[in-house]
Scaffold this active site. Structure first.
Site, short mmCIF file in Angstrom:
data_model
loop_
_atom_site.label_atom_id
_atom_site.label_comp_id
_atom_site.label_asym_id
_atom_site.label_seq_id
_atom_site.Cartn_x
_atom_site.Cartn_y
_atom_site.Cartn_z
CG ASP A 72 -0.22 -0.47 2.43
OD1 ASP A 72 1.05 -0.43 2.53
OD2 ASP A 72 -1.11 -0.69 3.33
CG ASP A 141 -9.07 -1.43 12.02
OD1 ASP A 141 -7.92 -2.05 11.62
OD2 ASP A 141 -9.36 -0.43 11.55
CG HIS A 143 -6.26 -2.24 8.89
ND1 HIS A 143 -6.49 -1.10 9.31
CD2 HIS A 143 -5.03 -2.34 8.65
CE1 HIS A 143 -5.27 -0.48 9.68
NE2 HIS A 143 -4.26 -1.05 9.09
CD GLU A 148 -8.47 1.06 7.62
OE1 GLU A 148 -8.77 0.01 8.58
OE2 GLU A 148 -8.21 2.31 7.93
C1 GLP Z 1 -1.02 0.32 8.31
C2 GLP Z 1 -0.62 -0.24 7.37
C3 GLP Z 1 -0.53 -1.75 7.50
C4 GLP Z 1 0.02 -2.27 8.86
C5 GLP Z 1 -0.77 -1.51 9.79
C6 GLP Z 1 -0.09 -1.75 11.24
O1 GLP Z 1 -2.36 0.73 8.30
N1 GLP Z 1 -1.23 -0.07 6.10
O2 GLP Z 1 -0.02 -2.54 6.39
O3 GLP Z 1 -0.14 -3.55 8.87
O4 GLP Z 1 -0.71 -0.09 9.79
O5 GLP Z 1 0.76 -1.24 11.29
P1 GLP Z 1 1.99 -1.20 12.64
O6 GLP Z 1 2.88 -2.31 12.25
O7 GLP Z 1 2.79 -0.02 12.88
O8 GLP Z 1 1.12 -1.41 14.01
#
Ligand code: GLP
Length: 263
Positions: A72, A141, A143, A148
């Site tokens: 992403d 959440d 995702h 989402e």
């Molecule tokens: C973002 C990214 C995801 C990631 C998530 C969790 O939303 N798009 O790919 O898994 O955050 O992030 P973190 O690993 O910093 O908790």
């Protein structure tokens, strides 16, 4: 689905890195037969990237014949913004390994035609024969990538509106100011992830415990998009102890036992 519970973040990161290194070594990638690796950003895989760079410096892995696709990217922030996923990937991985630039694919969040950019991304994945292994994290959440809650399990790469929850969670990277967090992102879809031959998820920390509980024990639901993994033929989650805290004792023991007896 496999669930591997490691004692802490470092052990989780090492396990994930060793798994990927081993997988690539056994694949014997070549120019005619490259390994296609899906990659993620976020704080969860930072330790994984550190281990991969270390392994590269020790000659245990080369990226010469690896093609990468990132999950992403935010829409509308410059590519060289400190919080763009382009910047993240170069700082954490690509500046340190021998991956040819033409092998690196990251969605362009500033494309003139975002829909075409997304459609083209899917075409590029298809052209190289699909993704061999997708490494990802999960949001609090539940995702996966930026899919989402409510994202279709059949979704493909597209533009998504970020939830307030996600924007608040990610505001820690934007001077703790939620208004600075982009409202939109481009992301591979749930189906794009599910079409990979293998999906490896890293999850650490207390704030992922509920998501992990849903992922492992919950019903498959669009409201926790990570639950799609239950329907993948080769899904693995590797987590640390705090992320496993909401699991039932019996679930925890079951996976500890079965993983302890792996060949
Ligand atoms: C973002 C990214 C995801 C990631 C998530 C969790 O939303 N798009 O790919 O898994 O955050 O992030 P973190 O690993 O910093 O908790």
């Amino acid at each position: 689905m496999r669930l591997i519970i490691k004692e802490n973040y470092d052990a989780m990161s090492k396990w994930a890195a060793n798994y990927v290194i081993d997988k690539i070594a056994k694949f014997h990638p070549s120019p005619e037969h490259p390994f296609v690796l899906g990659l993620a950003t976020g704080s969860s895989p930072e330790g994984f990237y550190r281990e991969i760079v270390k392994a590269y410096n020790e000659g245990k892995i080369s990226f010469k014949n690896i093609i990468t696709f990132n999950m992403d990217e935010y829409v509308g922030i410059p590519e060289d913004h400190p919080q763009s996923y382009h910047t993240f990937m170069y700082e954490n991985l690509f500046n340190h390994v021998d991956c040819p630039k033409e092998n690196i694919h990251i969605l362009n969040g500033n494309a003139a035609d975002l829909e075409e950019e997304c459609a083209n991304y899917e075409r590029q994945i298809a052209q190289v024969g699909g993704i061999d292994l997708f490494l990802g994290g999960i949001g609090a959440d539940g995702h996966i990538a930026f899919n989402e809650p409510g994202s279709s399990f059949e979704s493909r790469t597209r533009v998504k509106t970020l939830t307030t929850d996600t924007r608040i969670a990610n505001s820690r990277f934007f001077d703790n100011d939620v208004n600075k967090v982009p409202k939109y992102a481009m992301t591979v879809g749930v189906r794009t992830v599910m079409n990979a031959n293998e999906v490896l998820i890293v999850a650490n920390g207390h704030n992922k415990a509920r998501a992990l509980q849903h992922a492992v024990e919950g019903s498959v639901s669009q409201m926790w998009t990570i639950t799609c993994l239950q329907m993948h033929r080769h899904g693995i989650i590797v987590c640390d102890e705090p992320a496993a805290e909401e699991l039932k004792v019996s679930t925890y023991k079951y996976f500890k036992d079965i993983e302890g007896n792996q060949l």
